[in-house]
Design a protein around this motif. Structure first.
Motif, PDB file in Angstrom:
ATOM      1  N   ILE A   1      -9.100  -7.518   1.182  1.00 19.89           N
ATOM      2  CA  ILE A   1      -8.179  -6.879   2.431  1.00 19.89           C
ATOM      3  C   ILE A   1      -7.085  -6.057   1.874  1.00 19.89           C
ATOM      4  N   PHE A   2      -6.530  -6.298   0.575  1.00 20.79           N
ATOM      5  CA  PHE A   2      -5.534  -5.656   0.061  1.00 20.79           C
ATOM      6  C   PHE A   2      -6.096  -4.193  -0.355  1.00 20.79           C
ATOM      7  N   ARG A   3      -7.392  -4.151  -0.968  1.00 21.94           N
ATOM      8  CA  ARG A   3      -7.972  -3.017  -1.318  1.00 21.94           C
ATOM      9  C   ARG A   3      -8.253  -2.146  -0.281  1.00 21.94           C
ATOM     10  N   GLY A   4      -8.798  -2.554   0.968  1.00 24.26           N
ATOM     11  CA  GLY A   4      -9.135  -1.837   1.736  1.00 24.26           C
ATOM     12  C   GLY A   4      -8.043  -1.177   2.691  1.00 24.26           C
ATOM     13  N   THR A   5      -6.779  -1.954   2.496  1.00 25.55           N
ATOM     14  CA  THR A   5      -5.638  -1.319   3.323  1.00 25.55           C
ATOM     15  C   THR A   5      -4.951  -0.253   2.397  1.00 25.55           C
ATOM     16  N   LEU A   6      -5.184  -0.244   1.185  1.00 25.69           N
ATOM     17  CA  LEU A   6      -4.670   0.603   0.441  1.00 25.69           C
ATOM     18  C   LEU A   6      -5.304   1.750   0.270  1.00 25.69           C
ATOM     19  N   ALA A   7      -6.642   1.691   0.519  1.00 27.66           N
ATOM     20  CA  ALA A   7      -7.727   2.860   0.342  1.00 27.66           C
ATOM     21  C   ALA A   7      -7.672   3.791   1.725  1.00 27.66           C
ATOM     22  N   ASN A   8      -7.054   3.061   2.660  1.00 30.09           N
ATOM     23  CA  ASN A   8      -7.067   3.533   4.007  1.00 30.09           C
ATOM     24  C   ASN A   8      -5.598   4.265   4.084  1.00 30.09           C
ATOM     25  N   PHE A   9      -4.706   4.115   3.404  1.00 32.32           N
ATOM     26  CA  PHE A   9      -3.195   4.497   3.317  1.00 32.32           C
ATOM     27  C   PHE A   9      -3.233   6.076   3.408  1.00 32.32           C
ATOM     28  N   GLU A  10      -2.347   6.434   4.169  1.00 36.55           N
ATOM     29  CA  GLU A  10      -2.269   8.121   4.466  1.00 36.55           C
ATOM     30  C   GLU A  10      -1.660   8.513   3.216  1.00 36.55           C
ATOM     31  N   LYS A  11      -2.331   9.080   2.419  1.00 38.83           N
ATOM     32  CA  LYS A  11      -1.767   9.655   1.056  1.00 38.83           C
ATOM     33  C   LYS A  11      -0.334  10.889   1.378  1.00 38.83           C
ATOM     34  N   GLY A  12      -0.595  11.458   2.491  1.00 38.39           N
ATOM     35  CA  GLY A  12       0.321  12.475   2.742  1.00 38.39           C
ATOM     36  C   GLY A  12       1.827  11.922   2.981  1.00 38.39           C
ATOM     37  N   GLN A  13       2.075  10.586   3.379  1.00 36.07           N
ATOM     38  CA  GLN A  13       3.337   9.950   3.235  1.00 36.07           C
ATOM     39  C   GLN A  13       3.702   9.707   1.752  1.00 36.07           C
ATOM     40  N   ILE A  14       2.949   9.424   0.908  1.00 40.91           N
ATOM     41  CA  ILE A  14       3.480   9.275  -0.460  1.00 40.91           C
ATOM     42  C   ILE A  14       3.841  10.489  -1.092  1.00 40.91           C
ATOM     43  N   ASP A  15       3.031  11.808  -0.751  1.00 40.79           N
ATOM     44  CA  ASP A  15       3.575  13.143  -1.034  1.00 40.79           C
ATOM     45  C   ASP A  15       4.921  13.684  -0.585  1.00 40.79           C
ATOM     46  N   ALA A  16       4.863  13.123   0.676  1.00 40.63           N
ATOM     47  CA  ALA A  16       6.210  13.491   1.424  1.00 40.63           C
ATOM     48  C   ALA A  16       7.274  12.577   0.717  1.00 40.63           C
ATOM     49  N   ALA A  17       7.338  11.329   0.332  1.00 42.33           N
ATOM     50  CA  ALA A  17       8.380  10.639  -0.290  1.00 42.33           C
ATOM     51  C   ALA A  17       8.571  11.000  -1.554  1.00 42.33           C
ATOM     52  N   LYS A  18       7.574  11.379  -2.405  1.00 39.47           N
ATOM     53  CA  LYS A  18       7.993  12.100  -3.673  1.00 39.47           C
ATOM     54  C   LYS A  18       8.726  13.533  -3.566  1.00 39.47           C
ATOM     55  N   ALA A  19       8.412  14.151  -2.665  1.00 41.65           N
ATOM     56  CA  ALA A  19       9.208  15.478  -2.368  1.00 41.65           C
ATOM     57  C   ALA A  19      10.623  15.207  -2.041  1.00 41.65           C
ATOM     58  N   LEU A  20      10.971  14.024  -1.464  1.00 43.46           N
ATOM     59  CA  LEU A  20      12.241  13.575  -1.017  1.00 43.46           C
ATOM     60  C   LEU A  20      13.013  13.169  -2.246  1.00 43.46           C
ATOM     61  N   GLY A  21      12.190  12.690  -3.407  1.00 42.90           N
ATOM     62  CA  GLY A  21      12.995  12.454  -4.572  1.00 42.90           C
ATOM     63  C   GLY A  21      12.832  10.933  -4.856  1.00 42.90           C
ATOM     64  N   LEU A  22      12.157  10.179  -4.035  1.00 45.77           N
ATOM     65  CA  LEU A  22      12.165   8.698  -3.965  1.00 45.77           C
ATOM     66  C   LEU A  22      11.379   8.232  -5.208  1.00 45.77           C
ATOM     67  N   SER A  23      11.683   7.278  -5.922  1.00 45.94           N
ATOM     68  CA  SER A  23      11.256   6.901  -7.284  1.00 45.94           C
ATOM     69  C   SER A  23       9.599   5.954  -6.812  1.00 45.94           C
TER      70      SER A  23
END
Length: 262
Positions: free
Chosen positions: A148-170
């Motif tokens: 369940i954990f693997r499937g949830t992370l696999a379907n997570f929208e990667k664009g949100q992570i890129d946006a968070a990195k662009a905002l300077g989040l660790s």
């Protein structure tokens, strides 16, 4: 207009299915040549004052069922997250080992796992029935939690992570503020379903003489010869426990949905 017609159709079909099931149940009981007597279960639910009072064997067994099930859920969830992380890594050895572990425990009957844990592993390491039971439920549960954990992370929208990195989040802030809330909300329904299933599967612990709810019910049937009354009441107890777990899961899901919208 079509939506309204579909709504009426669905309502009619739902009512028809419920009525059909109710008719089958009522007809079955009506033609059952059996004299019901639930009074014999009284001492098994609550001991009479002449015996000191207090919870009877059913309630004692229910407590053991709840205790061992939730121990299995807690340890299984921890192990499941660990193996779920390994399933998402790019390191081949760890990922392959985690995949083999998950496949073994997901694709074999929990009863067989219980026999192995109690009669083979338990004998080698001198484990009690309770320890072997919790170990089996934990390992069985962890395999499903990992997937369940693997499937949830696999379907997570990667664009949100890129946006968070662009905002300077660790990376830690991204995991805590972006990934965790949404992943947990998506994981809750299948997790709750797995936890409910595990509570029901705990009835298999009776085969290794653990005095949980099902084992005490078997003992009561042996003495009273009232199998219908006993198993209906035991089913009711399982229903109440699992309904509370399911309701709590839906409550958490709603709270998470509200917090994400704010």
């Amino acid at each position: 207009m079509p939506d309204k017609k579909l709504s009426i159709l669905y309502s009619f079909l739902s009512f028809f299915v419920i009525a059909l099931i109710a008719f089958a149940i009522v007809r079955s009981f009506y033609h059952l040549d059996y004299q019901w007597d639930f009074s014999v279960l009284g001492p098994y639910i609550w001991l009479p004052s002449s015996d000191g009072g207090g919870p009877g064997l059913f309630l004692q067994g229910l407590w053991i069922t709840i205790k061992m099930s939730f121990e299995g859920i807690i340890f299984g969830s921890i192990l499941g997250v660990i193996f779920g992380i390994l399933l998402t890594t790019n390191e081949k050895v760890s990922k392959t080992a985690a995949l083999i572990y998950v496949d073994i425990f997901r694709n074999t009957p929990v009863l067989v796992q219980l026999y192995v844990a109690y009669f083979i592993v338990g004998t080698a390491f001198n484990l009690s029935g309770s320890v072997a039971g919790v170990l089996t439920m934990s390992l069985f549960c962890s395999a499903y939690v990992a997937e369940i954990f693997r499937g949830t992370l696999a379907n997570f929208e990667k664009g949100q992570i890129d946006a968070a990195k662009a905002l300077g989040l660790s990376p830690f802030q991204i995991a805590r503020k972006v990934i965790a809330p949404q992943a947990l909300r998506n994981m809750l329904p299948p997790l709750v379903g797995q936890f409910v299933s595990l509570i029901k599967d705990s009835s298999l612990l009776s085969v290794v003489a653990i005095p949980e709810l099902t084992k005490e019910a078997q003992n009561a049937v042996t003495v009273t010869f009232r199998s219908f009354e006993t198993w209906f009441f035991i089913a009711l107890l399982y229903f109440v426990v699992n309904t509370l777990v399911s309701s709590f899961g839906r409550y958490l899901e709603k709270r998470l949905s509200v917090s994400l919208k704010q």
